[in-house]
Write a protein that holds these residues in place. Structure first.
Motif, mmCIF file in Angstrom:
data_model
loop_
_atom_site.group_PDB
_atom_site.id
_atom_site.type_symbol
_atom_site.label_atom_id
_atom_site.label_comp_id
_atom_site.label_asym_id
_atom_site.label_seq_id
_atom_site.Cartn_x
_atom_site.Cartn_y
_atom_site.Cartn_z
ATOM 1 N N GLU A 170 -0.496 -9.909 5.401
ATOM 2 C CA GLU A 170 -1.013 -8.807 4.591
ATOM 3 C C GLU A 170 -0.686 -7.472 5.261
ATOM 4 O O GLU A 170 -0.763 -7.350 6.479
ATOM 5 C CB GLU A 170 -2.535 -8.930 4.456
ATOM 6 N N LYS A 171 -0.337 -6.490 4.438
ATOM 7 C CA LYS A 171 -0.107 -5.141 4.970
ATOM 8 C C LYS A 171 -0.982 -4.182 4.184
ATOM 9 O O LYS A 171 -1.162 -4.352 2.966
ATOM 10 C CB LYS A 171 1.357 -4.733 4.788
ATOM 11 N N SER A 172 -1.486 -3.198 4.884
ATOM 12 C CA SER A 172 -2.281 -2.194 4.186
ATOM 13 C C SER A 172 -1.995 -0.854 4.839
ATOM 14 O O SER A 172 -1.763 -0.776 6.052
ATOM 15 C CB SER A 172 -3.761 -2.554 4.325
ATOM 16 N N LEU A 173 -2.013 0.195 4.031
ATOM 17 C CA LEU A 173 -1.731 1.521 4.589
ATOM 18 C C LEU A 173 -2.850 1.962 5.521
ATOM 19 O O LEU A 173 -2.675 2.838 6.349
ATOM 20 C CB LEU A 173 -1.535 2.530 3.450
ATOM 21 N N LYS A 174 -4.015 1.314 5.382
ATOM 22 C CA LYS A 174 -5.181 1.730 6.187
ATOM 23 C C LYS A 174 -5.187 1.093 7.583
ATOM 24 O O LYS A 174 -5.900 1.537 8.464
ATOM 25 C CB LYS A 174 -6.468 1.322 5.463
ATOM 26 N N HIS A 175 -4.440 0.021 7.757
ATOM 27 C CA HIS A 175 -4.486 -0.690 9.044
ATOM 28 C C HIS A 175 -3.163 -0.599 9.777
ATOM 29 O O HIS A 175 -2.107 -0.704 9.178
ATOM 30 C CB HIS A 175 -4.810 -2.174 8.813
ATOM 31 N N HIS A 176 -3.260 -0.487 11.103
ATOM 32 C CA HIS A 176 -2.049 -0.509 11.925
ATOM 33 C C HIS A 176 -1.562 -1.957 11.963
ATOM 34 O O HIS A 176 -2.351 -2.866 12.158
ATOM 35 C CB HIS A 176 -2.393 -0.028 13.340
ATOM 36 N N HIS A 177 -0.233 -2.146 11.804
ATOM 37 C CA HIS A 177 0.210 -3.550 11.780
ATOM 38 C C HIS A 177 0.796 -4.002 13.116
ATOM 39 O O HIS A 177 1.158 -5.158 13.284
ATOM 40 C CB HIS A 177 1.176 -3.796 10.617
ATOM 41 N N HIS A 178 0.936 -3.066 14.085
ATOM 42 C CA HIS A 178 1.335 -3.417 15.451
ATOM 43 C C HIS A 178 2.684 -4.136 15.546
ATOM 44 O O HIS A 178 2.894 -4.971 16.437
ATOM 45 C CB HIS A 178 0.265 -4.263 16.143
ATOM 46 N N TYR A 179 3.570 -3.844 14.643
ATOM 47 C CA TYR A 179 4.959 -4.329 14.706
ATOM 48 C C TYR A 179 5.051 -5.824 15.057
ATOM 49 O O TYR A 179 4.314 -6.629 14.544
ATOM 50 C CB TYR A 179 5.780 -3.472 15.694
ATOM 51 N N LYS A 180 5.968 -6.125 15.996
ATOM 52 C CA LYS A 180 6.210 -7.541 16.274
ATOM 53 C C LYS A 180 4.967 -8.215 16.884
ATOM 54 O O LYS A 180 4.668 -9.369 16.564
ATOM 55 C CB LYS A 180 7.393 -7.686 17.244
ATOM 56 N N ALA A 181 4.250 -7.492 17.741
ATOM 57 C CA ALA A 181 3.079 -8.099 18.385
ATOM 58 C C ALA A 181 2.071 -8.537 17.313
ATOM 59 O O ALA A 181 1.492 -9.631 17.393
ATOM 60 C CB ALA A 181 2.440 -7.116 19.351
ATOM 61 N N GLY A 182 1.894 -7.704 16.295
ATOM 62 C CA GLY A 182 0.974 -8.040 15.198
ATOM 63 C C GLY A 182 1.458 -9.285 14.465
ATOM 64 O O GLY A 182 0.671 -10.192 14.149
ATOM 65 N N ALA A 183 2.776 -9.335 14.222
ATOM 66 C CA ALA A 183 3.340 -10.499 13.520
ATOM 67 C C ALA A 183 3.140 -11.772 14.350
ATOM 68 O O ALA A 183 2.785 -12.831 13.821
ATOM 69 C CB ALA A 183 4.823 -10.262 13.255
ATOM 70 N N MET A 184 3.334 -11.671 15.647
ATOM 71 C CA MET A 184 3.193 -12.849 16.515
ATOM 72 C C MET A 184 1.740 -13.338 16.526
ATOM 73 O O MET A 184 1.487 -14.541 16.551
ATOM 74 C CB MET A 184 3.621 -12.523 17.946
#
Ligand SMILES: O=c1ccn([C@@H]2O[C@H](COP(=O)(O)OP(=O)(O)O[C@H]3O[C@H](CO)[C@@H](O)[C@H](O)[C@H]3O)[C@@H](O)[C@H]2O)c(=O)[nH]1
Ligand SMILES: [Mn+2]
Length: 491
Positions: A170-184
């Motif tokens: 999930e992606k939201s404009l309100k939350h930081h997605h932390h790039y690759k670290a977030g995906a991992m």
């Protein structure tokens, strides 16, 4: 002894910069690894939320059904088809082999063609492809719900295909997605509720398997207790490239860092974590210390503490607790029927962008946030807890990837690494604190400092390189000459 299960994570983020055919080749090479297929789960994180990537993976799956048996029957070494078919077959091969080779080549070209066609004609490929892409219609790639598709589930058959799961968190404009670290971290949680393998292998989407035995080698390291290897937290293979420019003009083939530095620090606490081609113990990512009885396993942790650490999902917490067990073959988690509705619901829950709020994800557990070089930071945090790591340099190399071949792309990449390193240096996880307050050996700390100050060193290094040219042009000297007053008075 039974083979331990391994979850494989592949990250992709942009279908234009990282064309799906590249990701597909990486995934095919991973699915064809020399390892029991029922012990492998292949998870693909797509931060680009691209229907094209999912379509390509689904087509690749059809091809995998003939490609994998072919690789295993003829003991093919390079199992990324684009690389394998770039050279002709051996002249003295059997007719049967040559026929099979030709058939597979034609089939691979068809797969390539389908993906290319889909790329060029984005709207016309929705019918009759055998997969529902409705979730992607009118999607905003920066703001969308989670999409998880189980493309293939292995029903406990060792010589079939491994599980194949597509995830666009999930992606939201309100939350930081932390790039690759977030995906991992999303991959860690989703795989936790589905397969929960005790070992995790992660590769970038452009790094295919070049040595199909790599998992067997890595498991030998982890399981070989003869040499007191229980405190091995991760096993890192060096990054090698198949398309490197001659003489490495941009220095982005990382020869110094992996060949010399990587081997050098093997004598200390072991190599840094390089972000790809690396095997971790799952419990190490859940902040376990070496040689410690697991706090979470003994039932000492309160429910509140479990939620604070791992988040609200009960299914995930249960899986995480189970991951601390040393003998994971006994009955427990995960239950049979991995991809049941309950687990898939839990997978959707833990992939949500608000899931990590008020938890320790990214600060203590999983991939650590705060640097664009999340890999080095995460490895440093693990080594600060006292874990060692092993450098696994196989021949032929375990993985091969592509390095930027243009100056600007190389500069951007190196700027990102240098910035990321400085973010690690000026971070609460800085190696100096790691030595003072944690279990990072002081010589390992010195090695980290050498690496993390790489960007800063460019200033004196550049001055040193420019000085001779400057002196030649201005006809001056940066060493004192014999006629200089100090020297003449001395004599
Ligand atoms: O928001 C993002 C950004 C990147 N990625 C993936 O992360 C990987 C690495 O990103 P890339 O831009 O290709 O960085 P590189 O400089 O090529 O990668 C090196 O440096 C990174 C740290 O900067 C490490 O994470 C990588 O493992 C390491 O190979 C790729 O698979 C991307 O698809 C994501 O999944 N989500
Ligand atoms: Mn890359």
């Amino acid at each position: 002894m039974e083979f331990p299960a391994v979850d494989i994570f592949v990250t992709t983020a942009d279908p234009v910069l990282e064309p799906p055919i590249i990701t597909v080749n990486t995934v095919l090479s991973l699915m064809a690894l020399d390892y029991p297929a029922n012990k492998l789960g292949c998870y693909i994180s797509d931060d680009g939320c691209s229907a094209l990537t999912l379509f390509a993976l689904n087509e690749a799956l059809k091809f995998a059904k003939i490609w994998i048996p072919f690789c295993k029957r003829y003991d093919v070494q390079v199992r990324a088809p684009f690389m394998y078919f770039s050279t002709p077959p051996h002249l003295h091969s059997s007719t049967q082999f040559l026929n099979d080779w030709e058939t597979l080549k034609v089939e691979y070209e068809k797969l390539e063609g389908k993906i290319k066609e889909a790329e060029e004609n984005r709207n016309g490929w929705n019918e009759e492809i055998g997969i529902d892409l409705a979730a992607f219609s009118n999607i905003n790639t920066k703001h969308h719900p989670t999409i998880i598709k189980t493309l293939w589930e292995n029903k406990e058959v060792s010589d079939e295909l491994p599980h194949l799961i597509y995830i666009s968190r999930e992606k939201s404009l309100k939350h930081h997605h932390h790039y690759k670290a977030g995906a991992m971290n999303v991959l860690t949680r989703v795989s936790g509720v589905l397969t929960n393998a005790p070992y995790i292998l992660n590769v970038d989407c452009d790094m295919f398997v070049n040595n199909p035995q790599v998992v067997l080698h890595a498991m030998c390291v982890f399981l070989n207790s003869k040499y007191d290897l229980e405190d091995i937290g991760y096993v890192q293979t060096p990054q090698c490239f198949y398309d490197g420019l001659k003489d490495d003009p941009f220095g982005n083939q990382l020869v110094v860092v992996f060949e010399y530095f990587g081997r050098g620090i093997m004598g200390l606490q072991g190599p840094f974590y390089g972000g790809t081609g690396c095997f971790h113990r799952r419990k190490v990512l859940y902040a376990q210390f070496p040689h410690h009885t697991a706090y979470f396993l003994n039932g000492k942790a309160s429910e509140q503490e479990l939620i604070k650490t791992f988040g609200y999902s009960k299914t995930f917490t249960k899986s995480a607790t189970y991951a601390f067990k040393d003998d994971q073959n006994t009955s427990g988690y995960p239950p049979k029927g991995l991809f049941n509705t309950n687990n898939l619901d839990a997978a959707n829950h833990v992939a949500g962008c608000g899931y990590e709020i008020s938890t320790t994800w990214g600060s203590k557990i999983g991939w650590i946030y705060g640097s664009t070089s999340e890999d080095v930071l995460t490895g440093l945090v693990i080594q600060t807890r006292g874990w060692r790591s092993i450098f696994l340099a196989l021949n032929p190399p375990a993985f091969l990837g592509c390095a930027p071949s243009q100056l600007v792309a190389s500069l951007n990449q190196q700027k990102r690494w240098a910035t990321g390193f400085l973010q690690v240096l000026f971070n609460k996880h800085c190696p100096i604190f790691g030595t003072l307050f944690g279990k990072l050996q002081w010589r390992q700390c010195a090695a980290y400092l050498w690496m993390l100050t790489w960007g800063l060193r460019s200033i004196p290094e550049l001055s040193y390189a420019l000085l001779p040219a400057y002196c030649l042009i201005t006809n001056s000297s940066f060493f004192p000459t014999v006629s200089t007053i100090h020297i003449t008075t001395f004599f």
